[in-house]
Each structure stands twice: as C-alpha cells, then as structure tokens.
Write an enzyme that holds these catalytic residues in place. Structure first.
Site, PDB file in Angstrom:
ATOM      1  N   GLU A 207       0.804  -1.103  -0.132  1.00  0.00           N
ATOM      2  CA  GLU A 207       0.182   0.079  -0.048  1.00  0.00           C
ATOM      3  C   GLU A 207       0.891   1.442  -0.084  1.00  0.00           C
ATOM      4  OE1 GLU A 207      -2.794  -0.522   3.117  1.00  0.00           O
ATOM      5  OE2 GLU A 207      -3.470  -2.271   2.104  1.00  0.00           O
ATOM      6  N   LYS A 339     -15.488  -1.708   2.646  1.00  0.00           N
ATOM      7  CA  LYS A 339     -14.690  -2.231   1.470  1.00  0.00           C
ATOM      8  C   LYS A 339     -16.020  -2.743   0.306  1.00  0.00           C
ATOM      9  CE  LYS A 339     -10.398  -3.228   3.726  1.00  0.00           C
ATOM     10  NZ  LYS A 339      -9.718  -4.438   4.349  1.00  0.00           N
TER      11      LYS A 339
END
Length: 429
Positions: A207, A339
């Site tokens: 990330e 999500k």
C-alpha cells in the site's frame, strides 16, 4: 432524458497492483454511454467476506486467474441484465444477488457481481451527465475526507517488519483536502529520511508504506512521531495517529501472539495494551484491535476506549449489515470500515454506511491491498459524506489515483467543498 437501458455487458481479466489477475467490467447503454469498473482484492481477508471467485488452475497465474468470473459476467449476468435499466441500482443489485443465490456470492463470484454493480452505476452517471459522486450522493455530497495514510507497513503487507499491519497518519488539522494531502506527503518523505538516517530499508509494502525491519512494534510509532515533528507538524493537534494491527492474524488458541515482543496476551490484556498505547500517543483510530470472532473482547474494548478512540471493525464486520447490526446492539466497536468487495454490491455497501450513521457510528471508506487505477472509492466517500478515506500512502499510482481524484472533486465543488477534519470523528479528544 438519455436512455439508460443496458445494451451490453462485457468483462475481461486484467492485472491489479500486485500483478495478480482481477476482473474489469464494461457496461454499455442504449444512450451510447459506458461505465467501467475494476474490482480490488485483499491480502488479509475476513472469514465472513463475500467470496472472490478464482479459477484454481495452477497452470495459469498460480491458480489466481479469474476466467470463470469473467465468463459468468459475459454469459449468465449479461443475459439476465441486458434490457434492464442501469439507473435502477437497487433492482440491478437485487437481480445480481438473486442470480447468484449463495449467501457469500460464491457461485458467480463477488468479484463478478461487484464489477457489474459498479459499472452500471458509472454508466448511469455518464448518461445523466453527472460525476459519480454527484449521481450517487445528490446535491448534498460535499464533504472531503480526512485521509488515513498508511505510511508504515508490517504484518501481512510486509516481511520482517512489525506484528501489526498498518501505522497511519491523519492530517485532521488541515484547512482543506489539498493541504491535508500535502501534509501527509511531506510527512511520508520525512519518514523516508528518518528510516534512511537510522540505516533502515525504505522498501515499500503493498500500500505504498515503508516496511523497515524494526525491533519492537512501538518502534514504528516512535519513528512516525519523529517524522511528523521533523516535517514541522504538531502531533496531537494537526496530525493524529491511527493503527490497523489486523489482530485476527495474531489470534491463535484464545491468545494474541506478539512475536516481535515475545508475548502472548488474553483479550483483556490486549485491551489494556491498547489503552496504554492510547495514553502515550495521540491515537485517534484503531482498526481490528481484536480478532474477528472475539466478540467479548470487542465489547470490553468499546467499554474501555470507545469514548476516546474510533474503534473500527474491518475483518470483524466485513461491510456486512447483519454483523454490523449485532455489533451495534452489543456495543462492540463504534465504526465500520467500508470495502466494496467485502459485501459485493453498491446497494449493500450504501446500506451499511446508512446503518452505521443512524447508530451514531462513523464509516471509513477503504481500498484493498490489491488495487488498480479505478477511483470509485474516491467518489463514494464524497457521495456519502463519510468523512474518512483509507487508501494507502501518498505513493504508487494505484493509491495516488484516488487522492488525485479527490483533488479534482474538491476543485469542482469549489466553495461548497468542506474538509471533514476533526469533525469526521465522534469521539472526545
């Protein structure tokens, strides 16, 4: 009015930011408009997430191919939805859920279903001549989120690092999203120098955060504190800390095993561990501070820290309204991570955000560790006025694409744009 009838749906296999296959879906309307979506994929996945369909054919991509999901879109789903109205999102998503028939969307694949769900919304937005955030959120969509920037990676996102997965900064004191992004980027560059000066590796994780080898878990917090101060910002005022230890990964046989520290803790001891960290650092958000099935521990955590810290359920709640409803009634956690691919349709995602807000909870819109150039979540966070986005470090195009989209949205909203700042939280500091 443009004709939003679905003319054709096609899917293909593309690559995500980790070089693994994922699914991309195009939805074409009678109006000539088109919507496209690429589905993300997670590394640490909750046991209760909707099922991502993978081929399992070891001769292609090590079994991670998504040709079955692609075929399901191009045949079963396309045949059912062609001729339907892409602007009727609830009906589209209900049809997709019914077409699959499985609780976890495992027959057609949550990845196939989500790709179609999002591409329909994007196509309908295009047909209406509206940006996606405006199409989904209406005239009241105007809040720019505080970025939750994962600048130091450990756990499953990096090797030889800390037990805990993510150490993040939140520039809550910035006057605008543009400035918040600048602050975060400057702190990120400052952290790179701090690690380099200490002789550490500045390799980055999935990330975009750095993943140095560190002697203890707290050492990660200490070097972030130094990086914030070196960058010229005030910790606890302008910038707050956030963590995602991903504790499900540490939980075995009823204990939390912190290998970096050579300790095994009970749920109650883990809660006290977090209370100690919160007393010594300006921690405003803690995600998955306990394991996904440790309900009693979560209740204890909420009772101990819920008035001071945002306690976010990710693996614990998996964007699922059933688990969320239980957590609300049992007072376990006070925030939900959102999500899209954990639940698999846009409608169910919006339902989860609505349920959280009605309970006085916060909702944090999030990426996955396997991302792409798709920027849907940037529009989603503004559409829902959620006020917080978690989409990695200010590095790697798969992360920065979302930040850049938010810059564009803020510019487009002009004087109507409101940066959430500390108002994004419902805890006393």
């Amino acid at each position: 009015m443009a004709d939003t009838t679905i003319e054709a749906i096609t899917a293909r296999e593309v690559l995500d930011s980790r070089g693994n296959p994922t699914i991309e879906v195009d939805v074409y309307l009678e109006s000539g408009d088109m919507g496209r979506a690429i589905v993300p994929s997670g590394a640490s996945t909750g046991a209760f997430e909707a099922l991502e369909l993978r081929d399992g054919d070891k001769s292609r991509y090590g079994g991670k191919g998504v040709l079955k999901a692609v075929e399901n879109v191009n045949t079963t789903i396309a045949e059912a939805l062609e001729g339907e109205d892409a602007a009727d999102q609830m009906r589209i998503d209900r049809m997709l859920i019914d077409l699959d028939g499985a609780e976890n969307k495992g027959r057609l694949g949550a990845n196939a279903i989500l790709g179609v769900s999002l591409a329909c919304a994007k196509a309908a937005a295009a047909a209406h001549g509206l940006p996606l955030y405006r199409y989904l959120g209406g005239i009241h969509a105007h809040v720019l989120p505080v970025p939750m920037m994962n600048i130091l990676n450990g756990g499953k996102h990096a090797q030889n690092s800390t037990d805990f997965q993510e150490f993040m900064i939140m520039p809550v004191g910035a006057p605008s999203f543009r400035e918040a992004l600048r602050w975060g980027s400057e702190i990120y560059q400052s952290l790179k120098k701090v690690i380099h000066d200490r002789g550490g590796s500045t390799n980055v994780g999935d990330e975009g955060g750095f993943a140095p080898s560190l002697p203890t878990n707290e050492a990660a917090l200490q070097i972030i504190v130094e990086a914030v101060e070196r960058a010229g910002y005030q910790l606890g005022d302008q910038v707050m800390l956030a963590m995602d230890p991903a504790c499900t990964e540490l939980y075995k046989d009823g204990k939390y095993h912190l290998e970096r520290e050579g300790r095994s803790l009970t749920s109650a001891e883990m809660v006290e561990y977090w209370a100690d960290i919160a007393a010594r650092y300006p921690l405003i958000s803690l995600e998955d501070g306990l394991a996904e099935e440790d309900w009693e521990g979560w209740k204890l955590l909420r009772a101990r820290l819920g008035d001071r810290i945002q306690l976010v359920g990710d693996d614990f709640l998996v964007t699922n309204v059933k688990r969320l409803a239980r957590a609300i009634s049992e007072q376990a956690a006070n925030s939900i991570l959102i999500k899209l691919n954990q639940i698999g349709t846009l409608t169910e995602t919006l339902d989860a955000i609505t349920m959280a807000n009605r309970a006085g909870w916060t909702a944090v819109v999030s990426h996955r560790s396997g991302e792409s150039e798709d920027v849907t979540i940037a529009d989603l966070v503004v559409a829902t006025n959620a006020g917080q986005i978690k989409t990695g470090a200010p590095a790697r195009t798969d992360r920065v694409a979302k930040y850049n989209q938010l810059l564009r949205i803020e510019e487009e909203l002009d004087s109507a744009a409101h940066y959430a700042g500390m108002g994004a939280f419902r805890v006393a500091r």
